[in-house]
Design a protein around this motif. Structure first.
Motif, PDB file in Angstrom:
ATOM      1  N   ARG A 129       0.867  -1.139  -0.005  1.00 23.67           N
ATOM      2  CA  ARG A 129       0.149  -0.089   0.066  1.00 23.67           C
ATOM      3  C   ARG A 129       0.923   1.193   0.003  1.00 23.67           C
ATOM      4  O   ARG A 129       0.580   2.203  -0.744  1.00 23.67           O
ATOM      5  N   ARG A 130       1.827   1.306   0.853  1.00 28.37           N
ATOM      6  CA  ARG A 130       2.717   2.504   1.091  1.00 28.37           C
ATOM      7  C   ARG A 130       3.390   2.591  -0.570  1.00 28.37           C
ATOM      8  O   ARG A 130       3.751   3.901  -0.967  1.00 28.37           O
ATOM      9  N   THR A 131       3.887   1.501  -0.956  1.00 23.34           N
ATOM     10  CA  THR A 131       4.734   1.580  -2.239  1.00 23.34           C
ATOM     11  C   THR A 131       3.647   2.257  -3.391  1.00 23.34           C
ATOM     12  O   THR A 131       4.156   3.005  -4.252  1.00 23.34           O
ATOM     13  N   HIS A 132       2.405   1.878  -3.194  1.00 25.99           N
ATOM     14  CA  HIS A 132       1.573   2.445  -4.640  1.00 25.99           C
ATOM     15  C   HIS A 132       1.243   3.844  -4.185  1.00 25.99           C
ATOM     16  O   HIS A 132       1.120   4.612  -4.815  1.00 25.99           O
ATOM     17  N   ALA A 133       1.029   4.177  -2.678  1.00 25.98           N
ATOM     18  CA  ALA A 133       0.875   5.594  -2.409  1.00 25.98           C
ATOM     19  C   ALA A 133       2.066   6.524  -2.907  1.00 25.98           C
ATOM     20  O   ALA A 133       1.749   7.683  -3.636  1.00 25.98           O
ATOM     21  N   LEU A 134       3.020   6.163  -2.469  1.00 25.92           N
ATOM     22  CA  LEU A 134       4.414   6.908  -3.115  1.00 25.92           C
ATOM     23  C   LEU A 134       4.500   6.971  -4.499  1.00 25.92           C
ATOM     24  O   LEU A 134       4.783   7.980  -5.075  1.00 25.92           O
ATOM     25  N   ALA A 135       4.279   5.702  -5.203  1.00 24.33           N
ATOM     26  CA  ALA A 135       4.272   5.786  -6.681  1.00 24.33           C
ATOM     27  C   ALA A 135       3.176   6.791  -7.206  1.00 24.33           C
ATOM     28  O   ALA A 135       3.391   7.517  -8.343  1.00 24.33           O
ATOM     29  N   ALA A 136       2.132   6.905  -6.559  1.00 22.28           N
ATOM     30  CA  ALA A 136       0.966   7.937  -7.268  1.00 22.28           C
ATOM     31  C   ALA A 136       1.438   8.949  -6.684  1.00 22.28           C
ATOM     32  O   ALA A 136       0.889   9.957  -7.703  1.00 22.28           O
ATOM     33  N   LEU A 137       2.123   9.370  -5.803  1.00 21.07           N
ATOM     34  CA  LEU A 137       2.557  10.695  -5.604  1.00 21.07           C
ATOM     35  C   LEU A 137       3.634  11.433  -6.662  1.00 21.07           C
ATOM     36  O   LEU A 137       3.699  12.417  -6.955  1.00 21.07           O
ATOM     37  N   GLY A 138       4.430  10.341  -7.324  1.00 20.08           N
ATOM     38  CA  GLY A 138       5.219  10.707  -8.322  1.00 20.08           C
ATOM     39  C   GLY A 138       6.460  11.136  -7.782  1.00 20.08           C
ATOM     40  O   GLY A 138       6.923  11.342  -6.808  1.00 20.08           O
ATOM     41  N   PRO A 139       7.824  11.256  -8.832  1.00 24.30           N
ATOM     42  CA  PRO A 139       9.015  11.313  -8.356  1.00 24.30           C
ATOM     43  C   PRO A 139       9.220  12.834  -8.027  1.00 24.30           C
ATOM     44  O   PRO A 139      10.280  13.098  -7.404  1.00 24.30           O
ATOM     45  N   ASP A 140       8.390  13.715  -8.424  1.00 27.93           N
ATOM     46  CA  ASP A 140       8.516  15.064  -8.072  1.00 27.93           C
ATOM     47  C   ASP A 140       7.893  15.665  -7.027  1.00 27.93           C
ATOM     48  O   ASP A 140       7.997  16.811  -6.578  1.00 27.93           O
ATOM     49  N   TRP A 141       7.265  14.772  -6.055  1.00 25.84           N
ATOM     50  CA  TRP A 141       6.612  15.181  -4.763  1.00 25.84           C
ATOM     51  C   TRP A 141       7.628  15.701  -3.864  1.00 25.84           C
ATOM     52  O   TRP A 141       8.691  14.887  -3.607  1.00 25.84           O
ATOM     53  N   ASP A 142       7.629  16.792  -3.335  1.00 25.07           N
ATOM     54  CA  ASP A 142       8.374  17.137  -2.097  1.00 25.07           C
ATOM     55  C   ASP A 142       7.935  17.570  -1.083  1.00 25.07           C
ATOM     56  O   ASP A 142       6.927  18.467  -1.040  1.00 25.07           O
ATOM     57  N   PRO A 143       7.938  16.714  -0.199  1.00 23.61           N
ATOM     58  CA  PRO A 143       7.290  16.626   1.338  1.00 23.61           C
ATOM     59  C   PRO A 143       7.485  17.870   1.966  1.00 23.61           C
ATOM     60  O   PRO A 143       6.512  18.549   2.736  1.00 23.61           O
ATOM     61  N   VAL A 144       8.728  18.539   1.915  1.00 21.57           N
ATOM     62  CA  VAL A 144       8.928  19.782   2.426  1.00 21.57           C
ATOM     63  C   VAL A 144       8.076  20.974   1.890  1.00 21.57           C
ATOM     64  O   VAL A 144       7.379  21.546   2.764  1.00 21.57           O
ATOM     65  N   ALA A 145       8.017  21.017   0.981  1.00 22.59           N
ATOM     66  CA  ALA A 145       7.073  22.026  -0.081  1.00 22.59           C
ATOM     67  C   ALA A 145       5.714  21.681   0.267  1.00 22.59           C
ATOM     68  O   ALA A 145       4.937  22.668   0.395  1.00 22.59           O
ATOM     69  N   ALA A 146       5.379  20.440   0.329  1.00 20.69           N
ATOM     70  CA  ALA A 146       3.840  20.193   0.814  1.00 20.69           C
ATOM     71  C   ALA A 146       3.399  20.441   2.147  1.00 20.69           C
ATOM     72  O   ALA A 146       2.363  21.293   2.245  1.00 20.69           O
ATOM     73  N   LEU A 147       4.291  20.428   3.061  1.00 19.17           N
ATOM     74  CA  LEU A 147       4.084  20.943   4.611  1.00 19.17           C
ATOM     75  C   LEU A 147       4.321  22.470   4.586  1.00 19.17           C
ATOM     76  O   LEU A 147       3.198  22.983   5.218  1.00 19.17           O
ATOM     77  N   ARG A 148       5.056  23.057   3.907  1.00 15.78           N
ATOM     78  CA  ARG A 148       4.828  24.419   3.836  1.00 15.78           C
ATOM     79  C   ARG A 148       3.616  24.966   3.289  1.00 15.78           C
ATOM     80  O   ARG A 148       3.228  26.003   3.759  1.00 15.78           O
TER      81      ARG A 148
END
Length: 87
Positions: free
Chosen positions: A28-47
């Motif tokens: 499930r985690r693998t699929h969730a991260l794959a859906a977010l894509g390689p450009d997902w930036d967790p720091v920018a998302a939190l900001r």
């Protein structure tokens, strides 16, 4: 009576079993991260989330500010914007 509890109707005994969902959770985690894509930036998302909260609590009228201050004092909301809802 067995060590698992009383016999079920019809003479059947309960059966003990376990289910390990570890592999399913990893999938499930693998699929969730794959859906977010390689450009997902967790720091920018939190900001961006923090900026949205600051905007949500900005420009309050007097009554809204009073309620906000009560919720902060009660520990329901964090203090934002240097002591005022407007950031």
């Amino acid at each position: 009576m067995s060590s698992f509890g009383p016999a079920l109707p019809g003479g059947s005994e309960p059966v003990e079993f376990t289910v390990d969902l570890t592999s399913h959770e990893m999938l499930r985690r693998t699929h969730a991260l794959a859906a977010l894509g390689p450009d997902w930036d967790p720091v920018a998302a939190l900001r961006g989330e923090q900026e949205a909260y600051d905007l949500l609590y900005s420009g309050l009228d007097a009554e809204q500010q009073r309620l906000y201050d009560e919720l902060v004092a009660a520990g329901v909301l964090p203090r934002r914007g240097g002591g005022h809802a407007a950031a």
